[in-house]
Design a protein around this motif. Structure first.
Motif, short mmCIF file in Angstrom:
data_model
loop_
_atom_site.label_atom_id
_atom_site.label_comp_id
_atom_site.label_asym_id
_atom_site.label_seq_id
_atom_site.Cartn_x
_atom_site.Cartn_y
_atom_site.Cartn_z
N GLU A 71 42.85 28.91 38.29
CA GLU A 71 44.23 28.40 38.32
C GLU A 71 45.05 29.01 37.18
OE1 GLU A 71 43.88 24.16 38.30
OE2 GLU A 71 42.85 24.14 40.23
N ARG A 72 44.45 29.12 35.99
CA ARG A 72 45.17 29.67 34.84
C ARG A 72 45.53 31.14 35.05
NH1 ARG A 72 41.79 26.13 32.29
NH2 ARG A 72 40.09 27.61 31.97
N THR A 73 44.71 31.85 35.79
CA THR A 73 44.97 33.28 36.00
C THR A 73 45.72 33.55 37.28
OG1 THR A 73 42.82 33.59 37.07
CG2 THR A 73 42.93 33.98 34.69
N GLY A 74 46.12 32.50 37.98
CA GLY A 74 46.91 32.68 39.20
C GLY A 74 46.07 32.91 40.44
N LEU A 75 44.80 32.65 40.38
CA LEU A 75 43.94 32.83 41.55
C LEU A 75 43.76 31.48 42.26
CD1 LEU A 75 41.22 35.17 40.02
CD2 LEU A 75 43.12 35.81 41.50
N ALA A 76 44.87 30.91 42.69
CA ALA A 76 44.83 29.57 43.27
C ALA A 76 44.57 29.58 44.77
CB ALA A 76 46.13 28.83 42.97
N SER A 77 44.62 30.76 45.40
CA SER A 77 44.39 30.81 46.85
C SER A 77 43.25 31.77 47.16
CB SER A 77 45.65 31.28 47.58
OG SER A 77 45.87 32.66 47.31
N GLU A 78 42.68 31.59 48.32
CA GLU A 78 41.59 32.48 48.76
C GLU A 78 42.11 33.92 48.90
OE1 GLU A 78 38.34 32.89 52.37
OE2 GLU A 78 39.39 31.00 52.10
N GLU A 79 43.35 34.05 49.34
CA GLU A 79 43.95 35.38 49.49
C GLU A 79 44.05 36.09 48.13
OE1 GLU A 79 48.08 37.46 51.05
OE2 GLU A 79 47.75 35.33 51.42
N ALA A 80 44.44 35.37 47.09
CA ALA A 80 44.54 35.96 45.76
C ALA A 80 43.18 36.42 45.26
CB ALA A 80 45.16 34.96 44.78
N VAL A 81 42.15 35.63 45.53
CA VAL A 81 40.79 36.01 45.13
C VAL A 81 40.35 37.25 45.89
CG1 VAL A 81 38.36 35.29 45.15
CG2 VAL A 81 40.14 33.66 44.45
N ASN A 82 40.61 37.28 47.20
CA ASN A 82 40.24 38.45 48.01
C ASN A 82 40.95 39.71 47.53
OD1 ASN A 82 38.46 37.01 49.62
ND2 ASN A 82 40.01 36.54 51.17
N ASP A 83 42.22 39.59 47.17
CA ASP A 83 42.97 40.73 46.64
C ASP A 83 42.35 41.24 45.35
OD1 ASP A 83 44.72 40.56 48.77
OD2 ASP A 83 46.31 39.54 47.63
N LEU A 84 41.95 40.34 44.47
CA LEU A 84 41.32 40.74 43.22
C LEU A 84 40.00 41.45 43.48
CD1 LEU A 84 41.18 40.77 40.13
CD2 LEU A 84 40.07 38.53 40.25
N VAL A 85 39.20 40.92 44.40
CA VAL A 85 37.92 41.55 44.73
C VAL A 85 38.15 42.97 45.25
CG1 VAL A 85 35.94 41.45 46.30
CG2 VAL A 85 36.68 39.38 45.12
N LYS A 86 39.13 43.14 46.13
CA LYS A 86 39.43 44.48 46.67
C LYS A 86 39.85 45.43 45.55
CE LYS A 86 40.90 42.81 51.19
NZ LYS A 86 42.04 42.55 52.06
N GLU A 87 40.66 44.92 44.63
CA GLU A 87 41.13 45.75 43.51
C GLU A 87 39.96 46.18 42.62
OE1 GLU A 87 43.69 45.00 39.46
OE2 GLU A 87 44.38 44.00 41.29
N VAL A 88 39.06 45.24 42.31
CA VAL A 88 37.92 45.56 41.45
C VAL A 88 36.99 46.55 42.15
CG1 VAL A 88 35.84 44.59 40.38
CG2 VAL A 88 38.03 43.42 40.14
N ARG A 89 36.79 46.36 43.44
CA ARG A 89 35.91 47.28 44.19
C ARG A 89 36.50 48.69 44.23
NH1 ARG A 89 34.04 43.41 49.22
NH2 ARG A 89 32.43 42.31 48.05
N SER A 90 37.82 48.80 44.40
CA SER A 90 38.44 50.13 44.48
C SER A 90 38.38 50.86 43.15
CB SER A 90 39.88 50.03 44.99
OG SER A 90 40.69 49.38 44.02
N GLU A 91 38.37 50.12 42.02
CA GLU A 91 38.27 50.73 40.70
C GLU A 91 36.89 51.35 40.49
OE1 GLU A 91 39.22 47.73 37.82
OE2 GLU A 91 41.32 47.66 38.41
N GLY A 92 35.89 50.81 41.16
CA GLY A 92 34.52 51.30 40.99
C GLY A 92 34.23 52.55 41.80
N GLU A 93 35.13 52.93 42.67
CA GLU A 93 34.88 54.09 43.55
C GLU A 93 35.25 55.39 42.87
OE1 GLU A 93 37.08 53.16 47.09
OE2 GLU A 93 35.60 51.70 47.73
#
Length: 93
Positions: A71-93
């Motif tokens: 909540e403090r970092t703005g990840l209050a929805s499942e969509e926000a969490v999914n977006d963060l996961v996609k972003e982190v995965r793309s950085e690893g490529e």
């Protein structure tokens, strides 16, 4: 472990031995999911004690802490969490 049909609320007791040891009754162990070697946590509040499975308690505390952090970092929805996961995965490529 075999499932045991134990009611949600019941009363049981045990004797405190000379060194402060107590055998946890079988139905209580079943409710708490305790096996040999399991650890328990005692929560003392206003003269009463709750005993919980330490592993379950630790996971609940972690989940509560992570929920607050999300909540403090703005990840209050499942969509926000999914977006963060996609972003982190793309950085690893």
């Amino acid at each position: 472990m075999m499932a045991v049909n134990v009611p949600d609320t019941f009363i049981d007791n045990a004797k405190v031995m000379a060194k402060g040891q107590v055998t946890i009754p079988k139905d209580v162990r079943s409710v708490l999911g305790l096996d040999s070697g399991s650890r328990v946590t005692f929560i003392v509040e206003k003269g009463s004690v709750r005993m919980v499975n330490s592993a379950v308690y630790a996971m609940q505390m972690l989940q509560n802490e992570m929920a607050g952090e999300a909540e403090r970092t703005g990840l209050a929805s499942e969509e926000a969490v999914n977006d963060l996961v996609k972003e982190v995965r793309s950085e690893g490529e």
